[in-house]
Scaffold this motif. Structure first.
Motif, PDB file in Angstrom:
ATOM      1  N   ASN A   1     -13.339   6.742  -4.532  1.00 33.53           N
ATOM      2  CA  ASN A   1     -14.031   5.646  -5.322  1.00 33.53           C
ATOM      3  C   ASN A   1     -15.554   6.189  -5.483  1.00 33.53           C
ATOM      4  OD1 ASN A   1     -15.834   3.063  -6.027  1.00 33.53           O
ATOM      5  ND2 ASN A   1     -13.885   2.010  -5.321  1.00 33.53           N
TER       6      ASN A   1
ATOM      7  N   LEU B   1      -9.754  -5.014  -3.489  1.00 33.90           N
ATOM      8  CA  LEU B   1      -9.316  -3.514  -3.020  1.00 33.90           C
ATOM      9  C   LEU B   1      -9.611  -2.588  -3.929  1.00 33.90           C
ATOM     10  CD1 LEU B   1      -6.096  -4.486  -1.246  1.00 33.90           C
ATOM     11  CD2 LEU B   1      -8.101  -4.182  -0.120  1.00 33.90           C
ATOM     12  N   SER B   2      -9.872  -2.894  -5.230  1.00 30.63           N
ATOM     13  CA  SER B   2     -10.183  -1.822  -6.045  1.00 30.63           C
ATOM     14  C   SER B   2     -11.709  -1.545  -6.244  1.00 30.63           C
ATOM     15  CB  SER B   2      -9.373  -1.784  -7.648  1.00 30.63           C
ATOM     16  OG  SER B   2      -9.656  -3.177  -7.997  1.00 30.63           O
TER      17      SER B   2
ATOM     18  N   ARG C   1      -6.292  -7.684  -5.170  1.00 32.23           N
ATOM     19  CA  ARG C   1      -6.119  -6.519  -5.837  1.00 32.23           C
ATOM     20  C   ARG C   1      -7.492  -5.906  -6.301  1.00 32.23           C
ATOM     21  NH1 ARG C   1      -1.302  -6.475 -10.060  1.00 32.23           N
ATOM     22  NH2 ARG C   1      -1.608  -4.148  -9.924  1.00 32.23           N
TER      23      ARG C   1
ATOM     24  N   TRP D   1     -15.154  -3.176  -1.359  1.00 35.80           N
ATOM     25  CA  TRP D   1     -14.386  -2.783  -0.438  1.00 35.80           C
ATOM     26  C   TRP D   1     -14.506  -1.311   0.279  1.00 35.80           C
ATOM     27  CZ3 TRP D   1     -10.403   0.655   0.528  1.00 35.80           C
ATOM     28  CH2 TRP D   1      -9.805   0.632   1.626  1.00 35.80           C
TER      29      TRP D   1
ATOM     30  N   ARG E   1     -14.788  -0.417   3.882  1.00 33.55           N
ATOM     31  CA  ARG E   1     -13.971   0.125   4.677  1.00 33.55           C
ATOM     32  C   ARG E   1     -14.419   1.577   5.380  1.00 33.55           C
ATOM     33  NH1 ARG E   1     -11.907   2.275   8.079  1.00 33.55           N
ATOM     34  NH2 ARG E   1      -9.554   2.992   8.448  1.00 33.55           N
TER      35      ARG E   1
ATOM     36  N   SER F   1     -12.614   7.628   0.720  1.00 34.63           N
ATOM     37  CA  SER F   1     -11.980   7.075  -0.429  1.00 34.63           C
ATOM     38  C   SER F   1     -12.621   7.844  -1.902  1.00 34.63           C
ATOM     39  CB  SER F   1     -12.394   5.683  -0.799  1.00 34.63           C
ATOM     40  OG  SER F   1     -11.948   5.385  -2.276  1.00 34.63           O
TER      41      SER F   1
ATOM     42  N   ILE G   1       0.869  -1.249   0.033  1.00 29.39           N
ATOM     43  CA  ILE G   1      -0.056  -0.062  -0.125  1.00 29.39           C
ATOM     44  C   ILE G   1       0.809   1.268  -0.239  1.00 29.39           C
ATOM     45  CG2 ILE G   1      -1.808   1.165   1.072  1.00 29.39           C
ATOM     46  CD1 ILE G   1      -2.752  -1.340   2.412  1.00 29.39           C
TER      47      ILE G   1
ATOM     48  N   GLU H   1      -3.588   6.339  -1.177  1.00 28.66           N
ATOM     49  CA  GLU H   1      -2.689   5.449  -1.311  1.00 28.66           C
ATOM     50  C   GLU H   1      -3.089   4.617  -2.458  1.00 28.66           C
ATOM     51  OE1 GLU H   1      -4.837   5.106   1.454  1.00 28.66           O
ATOM     52  OE2 GLU H   1      -3.862   5.871   3.380  1.00 28.66           O
TER      53      GLU H   1
ATOM     54  N   VAL I   1      -2.357   0.677  -4.481  1.00 25.96           N
ATOM     55  CA  VAL I   1      -2.103  -0.806  -4.022  1.00 25.96           C
ATOM     56  C   VAL I   1      -1.272  -1.181  -5.315  1.00 25.96           C
ATOM     57  CG1 VAL I   1      -2.792  -3.004  -3.716  1.00 25.96           C
ATOM     58  CG2 VAL I   1      -4.174  -1.089  -3.116  1.00 25.96           C
TER      59      VAL I   1
ATOM     60  N   LEU J   1      -6.316   3.756  -3.203  1.00 20.83           N
ATOM     61  CA  LEU J   1      -7.065   2.988  -2.207  1.00 20.83           C
ATOM     62  C   LEU J   1      -8.048   4.037  -1.418  1.00 20.83           C
ATOM     63  CD1 LEU J   1      -7.143   0.224  -1.132  1.00 20.83           C
ATOM     64  CD2 LEU J   1      -5.486   0.668   0.771  1.00 20.83           C
TER      65      LEU J   1
END
Lengths: 450, 332, 322
Positions: free
Chosen positions: A379, A360-361, A357, A365, A369, A377, A110, A342, A344, A161
């Motif tokens: 995201n 986490l993307s 992987r 996730w 989280r 994030s 990370i 961060e 990954v 991340l």
């Protein structure tokens, strides 16, 4: 050796061994999750793995945040049969390139700064992103973010991340209400407000702390970056971090001078903490606390500072403390932010590593989280309402907003020799009294030639 | 003096014991030698020694007191105000020792690792260095001087310079061995102590050879010659004469080497991989202060836990210092 | 950690020690049975073999490789840029100067204090306790030492309650608290104090043993000549422990030149406190500038040279006498 003497030499070892055993006896075996009681539908796409393969992840995240990180893939582990081992250490950034070069790196890293990421890419240590990861990133992240995970060779390597927004100014909504202060819409208004608070005379307006062990100075680099981005604009900012304009360019000097008017000004700092010299010596974590006892009104720090307020502090727009975004030069550019995050990166390839992987993307996730609290994030699949606080919800919305101009923390993008060394040192010396020109020349001079 | 091992050993032992006994007697009934001594260590000297002892102990004492204070107290007032700001707690200790979450230290596993690293990493370099020191001191060969000086000079290589190439070599050579071990005995994790042991051994050698050589070279030549005449081989001499005679020096160096390894952070960071399987206490301690260094008060108790073993080792082997690491090489 | 892990760990240690013992034992066993012709050479080779392998692979080759890096830039081209960078840095002179101050003060003071202490407590009542107290810092890791000294040097603004002992003392005497670690040049000396605090125990323990080895008869003879305590110390004890003194000073000097943890954890090399070893670590590991790190390492190497040369000369003399 006579038996007697031998026994004497053994004694200390035996004693030490007993202490060791006594200590280990107290940590237990950790119970594995139960597959039947877990809803695995979200994890079907990753498949199931036989023989309990392990994937190791290294990073800088520690403590409670590491606990939550581990928690965030608990169900994933139960459903897929993959065991994810996370190891957080403060030294990750300085050790990872050595470990990678020696072929001893963990499966996934990370990576907390693009500068380091680029170094790893240039060294040929990272594996390109898999199809699944790239698809996730195309779907859930903006071009900017994907760009930060793309190497100088144009290949996309690492999915982002988590994220944080840096340019917040913390204040006390109560104090603002009582004294009739308005949240400033431009940098000029911020300066006017600063002067007003100072003139009222019962305390200095700003509290600043640059102390952070061997990374002392980094909070100061955040100040400079925020001002460069707002005063000189994103294009100049990009050129600056890529060294297409020198570090001693007039635009940068202007940012230094503007910041200096605040944090080097004995009338404006250091509320509740002392004189200008205390700016350097105060730990950044302690620096905002005087807001609570009314000896300081403004504190510049990233969104993560929310976790630094003592227990029981009400962080909200009508509570004890809250934060506004450092304004732009015009009231219209209210969505220009610097931030961090961060990435990954994978040092090895295998089916189970690819599965981790991809997970986490994913938006799954990110929601898992963020729900656990404390972080956000960028995201886009993230539901802003799951963020654990008002401020974080605001931050998520800001990150997901199409109109937001986001720029990564500049010192993280610069080569390590600048971003994690001379920039910090330069700031410390500058706040300590060195003039701007000497400082920017010093930093420019340390920029590696290749 | 006979060359058979046991009498020699007894002789050393007795000599030491006698000297020790003499030392103690001196305090009580001043003999002639005692009087000489008495006047050397005047009252002023005692006072100075006392002051040094106190000044040297105060910082650690402060840590000791702090480790029993609640975190808020540590942050807000000095440990010397413990009586004005009473607050006594074992929380710091129970937190670092017994709590089981990722964010708590779980020092147990790391404690075992520290021991498992330090013991072999003390034994290996000592044995290897003893052999080399013996060869330099008692096997005559051309270039012996030059080689010895080279080994001594190697002390100056900063460990940092050797880390990367060494790690690459380990990956190529030791990694397959480790993997094989793991396959053969699954209980042994793939990340194991081997690289850390080897690294510590290598870095300890120059100083160990240098110090042990000084001592071993001072063993009376007649003893070794007599054994040679009797037909003893070098290995026999090494085991039966040199090792027993050099025991005080070996023990003294063992203490230092143990402490250095126990307290090492740099080698561990690079070679241990940082997992609970291998990483020692120091590595865990360095992480305890939190991602952003804000929880440093937690370290008070942890630092004390890591102090216990070195102190046990020092106290129990201290008497070997009486003869000392270099007692033989005082002629200068 | 599970019990299986624990057993695995114990197994590793026991197994490791057993294999090591077996290897060394076999090596010596075969040496004893080496062919009669040239047996001495076989045995010599056998005794030096483990050392030679480890040192060549683990020290000489890596050092050589790293030295080459000093003359390369990040893309592997040959260049002197790293040295140019080093000497155009305004801070380099300060760093070098600090390193010199460290390497002079630490060995000098640690050895003198250790010697004085060892001499004063020699055969005194409670000698063991005395020794343990001063030795204790040796048993503390740099990480622990950083925390310990934090309770000494910490600064809180005037009027607030101090948690650093040094500032509290200043306040007790009516002074204003000082930001010790930020105030150059005193901060360098305060960091040096930490290193002295650690190294004195080493000097004391070794010198104490050396003092005990000085023959009592010589002291008696000197006393009969009517000398006073100081003269006896100078004329009898000091010459008697000269060899040990040289070793102690050398060892501490080299350790001092290599130390970076103290500076790194306490000031991060800011406020004019940096030393070469710390700069080397920062450049090579944190900044990823291997070449600059290697260049600094070479400078460190040059700084140690005089110490090595001095030792080599005394060693030569000693070995000639034998």
């Amino acid at each position: 050796m006579s038996p007697k003497r031998y026994r004497r030499a053994l004694l200390p070892l035996a004693a030490a061994g007993i202490v060791g055993l006594a200590l280990t006896g107290c940590t237990g075996d950790i119970a594995a999750g139960d597959k039947e009681n877990t809803d695995c539908s979200a994890y079907d796409a990753y498949g199931t793995f036989e023989g309990s393969p392990e994937v190791s992840i290294g990073g800088t995240i520690q403590d409670a945040e590491a606990d939550r990180l581990v928690e965030s893939w608990k169900d994933f582990q139960t459903c897929t049969g993959i065991t994810v081992n996370y190891q957080g250490t403060k030294e990750f950034e300085s050790q990872i390139s050595v470990l990678a070069e020696a072929g001893n790196a963990p499966d996934l890293g990370i990576i907390p700064q693009p500068g380091l990421f680029n170094r790893l890419v240039d060294g040929g240590f990272l594996k390109p992103a898999t199809k699944e990861v790239e698809a996730n990133v195309d779907e859930f992240w903006s071009e900017d973010w994907k760009g930060y995970g793309t190497g100088s060779d144009g290949t996309f390597y690492a999915a982002p991340l988590m994220a944080s927004i840096k340019g917040y100014v913390w204040y006390s909504p109560t104090e603002f209400k009582d004294k009739g202060y308005e949240i400033p819409k431009t940098l000029d208004e911020l300066n006017t407000l600063t002067k007003k608070i100072a003139d009222e005379g019962d305390h200095k307006p700003w509290c600043v702390g640059l102390g952070s062990g061997d990374a002392t100075g980094w909070p100061g680099t955040d100040w400079i970056e925020d001002y460069v981005l707002r005063q000189a604009g994103p294009d100049t900012y990009d050129k600056w971090v890529k060294h297409e304009i020198p570090f001693n360019d007039p635009a940068i000097v202007e940012a230094f001078d503007s910041v200096g008017e605040i944090i080097k000004n004995p009338d404006y700092v250091n509320g509740g903490l002392g004189d200008v010299a205390s700016v350097i010596s105060t730990e950044f974590g302690d620096a905002g606390l005087p807001i609570l006892d009314g000896t300081c009104s403004l504190h510049h720090q990233a969104s993560f500072y929310e976790g630094f307020w003592p227990e029981g502090t009400k962080v909200s727009s009508d509570g004890d403390v809250y934060a506004f975004l450092l304004p732009g030069t015009e009231a219209s550019d209210d969505k220009v932010v610097t931030g961090g995050g961060e990435f990954v990166g994978a040092f090895k390839e295998s089916k189970e590593i690819d599965a981790v992987r991809a997970y986490l993307s994913s938006d799954t996730w990110a929601n898992n989280r963020v729900k656990l609290g404390g972080v956000i994030s960028a995201n886009k699949g993230l539901d802003a309402s799951v963020a654990s606080s008002e401020l974080l919800q605001d931050s998520v919305k800001l990150l997901q907003d199409e109109n937001t101009t986001f720029r990564f923390d500049g010192s993280d993008l610069m080569p390590g020799a600048v971003g994690t060394d001379s920039f910090w040192k330069g700031i410390v010396a500058w706040v300590g009294g060195q003039d701007t020109k000497t400082t920017v020349d010093f930093i420019e001079n340390s920029w590696p030639s290749s | 003096m006979s060359v058979t091992p046991t009498p020699i050993e007894v002789a050393t032992d007795e000599k030491t014991a006698r000297r020790l006994r003499r030392g103690e007697e001196l305090e009580e009934q001043p003999t002639k030698a005692g009087r000489v001594k008495k006047r050397l260590t005047s009252r002023g000297a005692t006072v100075v020694a006392l002051i040094i002892a106190i000044v040297w102990t105060i910082p650690t004492f402060g840590l000791f007191v702090s480790s029993f204070r609640p975190a808020e107290e540590i942050q807000s007032n000095g440990w010397w105000t413990i009586f004005q700001n009473p607050g006594f707690t074992f929380d710091n200790y129970s937190e670092v020792l017994f709590s089981a979450s990722q964010s708590s230290p779980q020092l147990g596993a790391y404690f075992v690792n520290s021991l498992a690293i330090a013991i072999p990493a003390t034994v290996f370099p000592l044995v290897i260095a003893c052999m080399a020191a013996y060869a330099f001191a008692w096997i005559k060969f051309k270039g012996s001087n030059a080689l010895f000086i080279l080994v001594f000079a190697l002390q100056i290589i900063p460990i940092q310079m050797a880390l990367l190439p060494l790690l690459q070599m380990f990956t190529a050579v030791l990694r397959p061995i480790q993997a094989g071990l793991h396959d053969a005995i699954p209980m042994i994790p793939e990340q194991n102590y081997l690289p850390v042991w080897v690294a510590h051994t290598i870095f300890a050698l120059p100083l160990a050879i240098f110090l042990l050589h000084n001592f071993i070279a001072e063993i009376p030549g007649e003893v070794i010659e007599a054994a040679r005449v009797d037909g003893a081989t070098h290995s026999q001499i090494f085991f039966r004469i040199v090792l027993p005679l050099a025991l005080p020096a070996i023990a003294s160096f063992a203490i230092f080497q143990f402490l250095w390894v126990w307290n090492d952070l740099l080698v561990a960071l690079i070679f241990s991989g940082g997992t609970q399987d291998v990483a020692p206490l120091t590595q865990r301690l360095a992480e305890l202060s939190g991602t952003r260094g804000q929880d440093w008060q937690r370290l008070t108790a942890a630092a004390f836990v890591s102090l216990v073993v070195p102190l046990i080792v020092f106290f129990s082997l201290q008497r070997y210092f009486v003869r000392g690491l270099l007692a033989g090489s005082t002629k200068g | 950690m599970t019990s299986a892990d624990l057993i695995g760990k114990i197994l590793q240690v026991v197994g490791g020690l057993a294999i090591f013992a077996a290897v060394i034992g076999l090596l010596l066993f075969f040496l004893d049975r080496a062919p009669k012709r040239g047996r001495d050479y076989w045995q010599l080779a056998g005794f030096l073999l483990p050392t030679a392998v480890l040192i060549i692979a683990g020290l000489i080759y890596p050092a050589f490789r790293t030295s080459l890096l000093a003359f390369q830039n990040n893309s592997g081209e040959w260049t002197l840029d790293n040295f140019v960078w080093m000497f155009t840095q305004p801070s380099t002179l300060v760093t070098l100067g600090n390193t010199v101050i460290w390497v002079i003060l630490v060995p000098l003071l640690a050895t003198s204090i250790g010697l004085a202490y060892a001499y004063f407590i020699d055969k005194a009542r409670g000698e063991k306790i005395y020794k343990a107290l001063v030795f204790m810092p040796m048993a503390i890791s740099f990480v622990g030492a950083g925390i310990i000294w934090r309770f000494v040097y910490d600064y809180r603004g005037e009027g607030r309650e101090q948690i650093g002992l040094l500032n509290q003392i200043v306040v007790w005497f009516g002074g204003a608290p000082v930001q010790w670690l930020q105030s150059s040049p005193i901060n360098t000396f305060l960091l040096i104090v930490v290193m002295i605090w650690i190294q004195t125990g080493f000097a004391m323990v070794i010198l104490s043993a050396a003092i005990k080895a000085v023959p009592v008869e010589q002291l008696e003879a000197a006393q009969l000549d009517g000398t006073n305590g100081w003269q006896r110390f100078r004329n009898v004890v000091l010459p008697g422990i000269r060899g040990s003194l040289v070793v102690v000073v050398t060892t501490i000097s080299i350790a001092t030149l290599k130390v970076f943890d103290i500076v790194r954890t306490m000031t991060g090399g800011n406020f004019n406190t940096s030393v070469v070893a710390n700069e080397m670590y920062t450049q090579a590991f944190r900044a990823g500038e291997q070449g600059r790190g290697a260049a600094l390492a070479l400078i460190l190497f040059l700084l140690v040279m005089p110490i090595v040369i001095y030792n080599v000369r005394t060693m030569r003399k000693q070995r000639e006498i034998r």
